[in-house]
Design an enzyme around this catalytic site. Structure first.
Site, PDB file in Angstrom:
ATOM      1  N   GLN A  66      27.997  -7.049   2.051  1.00  0.00           N
ATOM      2  CA  GLN A  66      28.287  -7.907   1.156  1.00  0.00           C
ATOM      3  C   GLN A  66      29.701  -8.496   1.674  1.00  0.00           C
ATOM      4  O   GLN A  66      30.105  -9.832   1.294  1.00  0.00           O
ATOM      5  CB  GLN A  66      28.604  -7.280  -0.334  1.00  0.00           C
ATOM      6  CG  GLN A  66      27.454  -6.855  -1.184  1.00  0.00           C
ATOM      7  CD  GLN A  66      27.174  -5.459  -0.996  1.00  0.00           C
ATOM      8  OE1 GLN A  66      27.443  -4.898   0.384  1.00  0.00           O
ATOM      9  NE2 GLN A  66      26.771  -4.647  -1.983  1.00  0.00           N
TER      10      GLN A  66
ATOM     11  N   ARG B 241      25.154  -9.714  -8.305  1.00  0.00           N
ATOM     12  CA  ARG B 241      25.632  -8.372  -8.132  1.00  0.00           C
ATOM     13  C   ARG B 241      27.308  -8.527  -8.425  1.00  0.00           C
ATOM     14  O   ARG B 241      27.707  -9.538  -8.621  1.00  0.00           O
ATOM     15  CB  ARG B 241      25.423  -7.610  -6.992  1.00  0.00           C
ATOM     16  CG  ARG B 241      25.012  -8.571  -5.725  1.00  0.00           C
ATOM     17  CD  ARG B 241      26.104  -9.114  -5.166  1.00  0.00           C
ATOM     18  NE  ARG B 241      27.351  -8.365  -4.840  1.00  0.00           N
ATOM     19  CZ  ARG B 241      28.487  -8.669  -4.933  1.00  0.00           C
ATOM     20  NH1 ARG B 241      28.816  -9.986  -5.162  1.00  0.00           N
ATOM     21  NH2 ARG B 241      29.583  -7.669  -4.567  1.00  0.00           N
ATOM     22  N   GLY B 242      27.990  -7.436  -8.354  1.00  0.00           N
ATOM     23  CA  GLY B 242      29.416  -7.317  -8.647  1.00  0.00           C
ATOM     24  C   GLY B 242      29.598  -7.129 -10.256  1.00  0.00           C
ATOM     25  O   GLY B 242      28.656  -7.564 -11.199  1.00  0.00           O
ATOM     26  N   ALA B 243      30.552  -6.225 -10.584  1.00  0.00           N
ATOM     27  CA  ALA B 243      30.558  -5.590 -11.837  1.00  0.00           C
ATOM     28  C   ALA B 243      30.521  -6.776 -12.928  1.00  0.00           C
ATOM     29  O   ALA B 243      29.686  -6.833 -13.936  1.00  0.00           O
ATOM     30  CB  ALA B 243      31.651  -4.649 -12.034  1.00  0.00           C
TER      31      ALA B 243
ATOM     32  N   ASP C 140      34.150  -1.183  -9.835  1.00  0.00           N
ATOM     33  CA  ASP C 140      32.941  -1.130 -10.819  1.00  0.00           C
ATOM     34  C   ASP C 140      33.219  -0.315 -12.261  1.00  0.00           C
ATOM     35  O   ASP C 140      32.454  -0.724 -13.034  1.00  0.00           O
ATOM     36  CB  ASP C 140      31.756  -0.603 -10.135  1.00  0.00           C
ATOM     37  CG  ASP C 140      31.129  -1.690  -9.240  1.00  0.00           C
ATOM     38  OD1 ASP C 140      31.694  -1.828  -8.075  1.00  0.00           O
ATOM     39  OD2 ASP C 140      30.278  -2.415  -9.638  1.00  0.00           O
TER      40      ASP C 140
ATOM     41  N   ASN D  11      34.258   2.363  -6.782  1.00  0.00           N
ATOM     42  CA  ASN D  11      34.036   1.291  -6.053  1.00  0.00           C
ATOM     43  C   ASN D  11      32.940   1.305  -5.051  1.00  0.00           C
ATOM     44  O   ASN D  11      32.472   2.366  -4.719  1.00  0.00           O
ATOM     45  CB  ASN D  11      35.231   0.436  -5.811  1.00  0.00           C
ATOM     46  CG  ASN D  11      35.270  -1.063  -5.329  1.00  0.00           C
ATOM     47  OD1 ASN D  11      34.552  -1.554  -5.861  1.00  0.00           O
ATOM     48  ND2 ASN D  11      35.759  -1.411  -4.100  1.00  0.00           N
ATOM     49  N   LYS D  12      32.572   0.064  -4.473  1.00  0.00           N
ATOM     50  CA  LYS D  12      31.742   0.198  -3.335  1.00  0.00           C
ATOM     51  C   LYS D  12      31.879   1.490  -2.417  1.00  0.00           C
ATOM     52  O   LYS D  12      33.047   1.586  -1.939  1.00  0.00           O
ATOM     53  CB  LYS D  12      31.908  -1.273  -2.490  1.00  0.00           C
ATOM     54  CG  LYS D  12      30.707  -1.283  -1.466  1.00  0.00           C
ATOM     55  CD  LYS D  12      29.224  -0.991  -1.729  1.00  0.00           C
ATOM     56  CE  LYS D  12      28.637  -1.770  -2.981  1.00  0.00           C
ATOM     57  NZ  LYS D  12      27.371  -1.151  -3.506  1.00  0.00           N
TER      58      LYS D  12
HETATM   59  O1  MRU Z   1      26.797  -3.211  -4.952  1.00  0.00           O
HETATM   60  P1  MRU Z   1      27.546  -4.567  -5.660  1.00  0.00           P
HETATM   61  O2  MRU Z   1      27.476  -5.536  -4.558  1.00  0.00           O
HETATM   62  O3  MRU Z   1      27.513  -4.953  -6.961  1.00  0.00           O
HETATM   63  O4  MRU Z   1      29.349  -3.979  -5.415  1.00  0.00           O
HETATM   64  C1  MRU Z   1      30.200  -4.737  -5.804  1.00  0.00           C
HETATM   65  C2  MRU Z   1      31.347  -4.195  -5.614  1.00  0.00           C
HETATM   66  O5  MRU Z   1      31.366  -2.869  -5.273  1.00  0.00           O
HETATM   67  C3  MRU Z   1      32.617  -4.837  -5.772  1.00  0.00           C
HETATM   68  O6  MRU Z   1      33.868  -4.295  -5.366  1.00  0.00           O
HETATM   69  C4  MRU Z   1      32.739  -4.608  -7.570  1.00  0.00           C
HETATM   70  O7  MRU Z   1      31.633  -4.644  -8.289  1.00  0.00           O
HETATM   71  C5  MRU Z   1      33.986  -5.334  -7.984  1.00  0.00           C
HETATM   72  S1  MRU Z   1      33.620  -6.817  -8.845  1.00  0.00           S
HETATM   73  C6  MRU Z   1      34.617  -7.849  -8.877  1.00  0.00           C
END
Ligand code: MRU
Length: 356
Positions: A199, A51-53, A240, A250-251
């Site tokens: 997370q 996960r993470g963009a 994201d 973002n999250k």
């Molecule tokens: O749902 P997730 O865990 O994929 O969300 C991740 C985030 O919100 C991060 O802040 C985002 O992807 C930034 S990546 C460096």
């Protein structure tokens, strides 16, 4: 970054398989998993083993390599690319990486296609490492300024995991922190737990511990009072999808932290590689916001007294819950965007000065 003193990346290709760290098992178990098919890649993205963009973008790129190994046929490849893009809706890096791969691969029928795909997926991964490193060097200057004035530990609040585990190496929001620590600047990180999937607690605190960076996990609602008490010098979060007008998706919960930061004059920075900029959507209301299974709220997972991972229900059986995974922070609450090319205002003018 290091795990038990050994440098690791979050994804790599070896012996016709894609290796990932299964993030659903962290922090309790460090398990390297093989992805063998494009379906495995889609599943890993959907279930958030990765996960993470930036990391889901790179996983999708390698997913297309696996698709070619499985069935070297353009119709199959096209279907794979569509399924990968659909696997999670919000992070633009996913579509960005698939589009970049398909630009190289569409219509290529020679035996060269596998070589081309592998080279491009590796290039995407290497570029992300380089970009995240530069985000770190650019963000380091901001932390250094605060340290020079304060002459004491810089307290940084972060949300979710925009760390090494969300990218290939370094992270986005964490990269300036890692660079500051390496330079001998005293930093301490307030880690938002980040319900419902935690997370922050499970991943950010884990990776900061492994790098020896002091950090404290806080419940998501704690940041406001810490800011009122002067215990937060700056916030750095990831994103994201950032629109060309500087609005930041973002999250879930990022927006509330930005509001609290504004009210308390705490600088609120967003760190991102250019692969996270969406130049096409003009209105943040058009960003697809992922809605995930409500069971992610009502069940929590952890170790039981026999050290076994268990899921338990914490909500009333009859209660309904809503699990929106992202929110949008309007550009007016963002002090600056920390990118691989430098720091700019969260605005079309700021972004265009750096990128167009
Ligand atoms: O749902 P997730 O865990 O994929 O969300 C991740 C985030 O919100 C991060 O802040 C985002 O992807 C930034 S990546 C460096």
């Amino acid at each position: 970054m290091n795990i038990e003193g050994k440098a690791h990346r979050t994804i790599w290709f070896e012996n016709n398989s894609v290796k990932i760290i299964d993030q659903t098992k962290l922090p309790h178990h460090f398990i390297i998993k093989d992805l063998l098919t494009v379906k495995d890649s889609i599943n890993a993205i959907k279930t958030m083993e990765v996960r993470g963009a930036p990391l889901i973008g790179t996983t999708a790129a390698y997913g297309l390599v696996l698709s070619i190994i499985e069935n070297n046929d353009q119709t199959f490849l096209k279907k794979s690319s569509e399924d990968l893009i659909d696997s999670r809706p919000t992070a633009i890096n996913l579509k960005w990486a698939v589009d970049r791969m398909m630009k190289k691969l569409s219509g290529v029928n020679s035996n060269e296609i596998l070589k081309i795909a592998l080279e491009e997926a590796k290039a995407i991964a290497e570029e992300d490492v380089e970009f995240c490193k530069n985000i770190g060097l650019n963000g380091l200057k901001i932390i250094e300024e605060i340290y020079k004035k304060k002459k004491d530990t810089v307290n940084i609040l972060t949300h979710c995991n925009a760390g090494w585990l969300a990218t290939i190496d370094w992270g986005t929001a964490t990269s300036p922190i890692y660079h500051a620590h390496k330079k001998g600047i005293k930093v301490h990180v307030w880690v938002d737990e980040t319900r419902p999937r935690n997370q922050g607690a499970n991943l950010t605190s884990y990776e900061l511990n492994e790098e020896g960076i002091p950090n404290t996990i806080i419940a998501d609602n704690t940041g406001g009072i810490l800011m009122q008490r002067g215990q937060v010098d700056m916030c750095i979060v990831g994103t994201d999808r950032t629109l060309s007008n500087g609005d930041v998706c973002n999250k879930i919960g990022t927006y509330l932290k930005a509001l609290a930061a504004k009210d308390n004059n705490v600088p609120f920075y967003v760190a991102l590689p250019s692969s996270t900029i969406d130049w096409s959507i003009k209105n943040s209301k058009d960003i697809p916001i992922e809605e995930r299974d409500p069971a992610e709220l009502s069940f929590v997972e952890g170790l039981d007294k026999n050290n076994k991972l268990q899921k338990i229900l914490i909500y009333p059986q009859k209660s309904k819950s809503l699990n929106l995974a992202f929110d949008v922070t309007p550009a007016k609450y963002v002090t600056g965007l920390i990118t691989e090319k430098g720091v700019c205002k969260a605005s079309e003018k700021g972004l265009k000065e750096l990128f167009k």
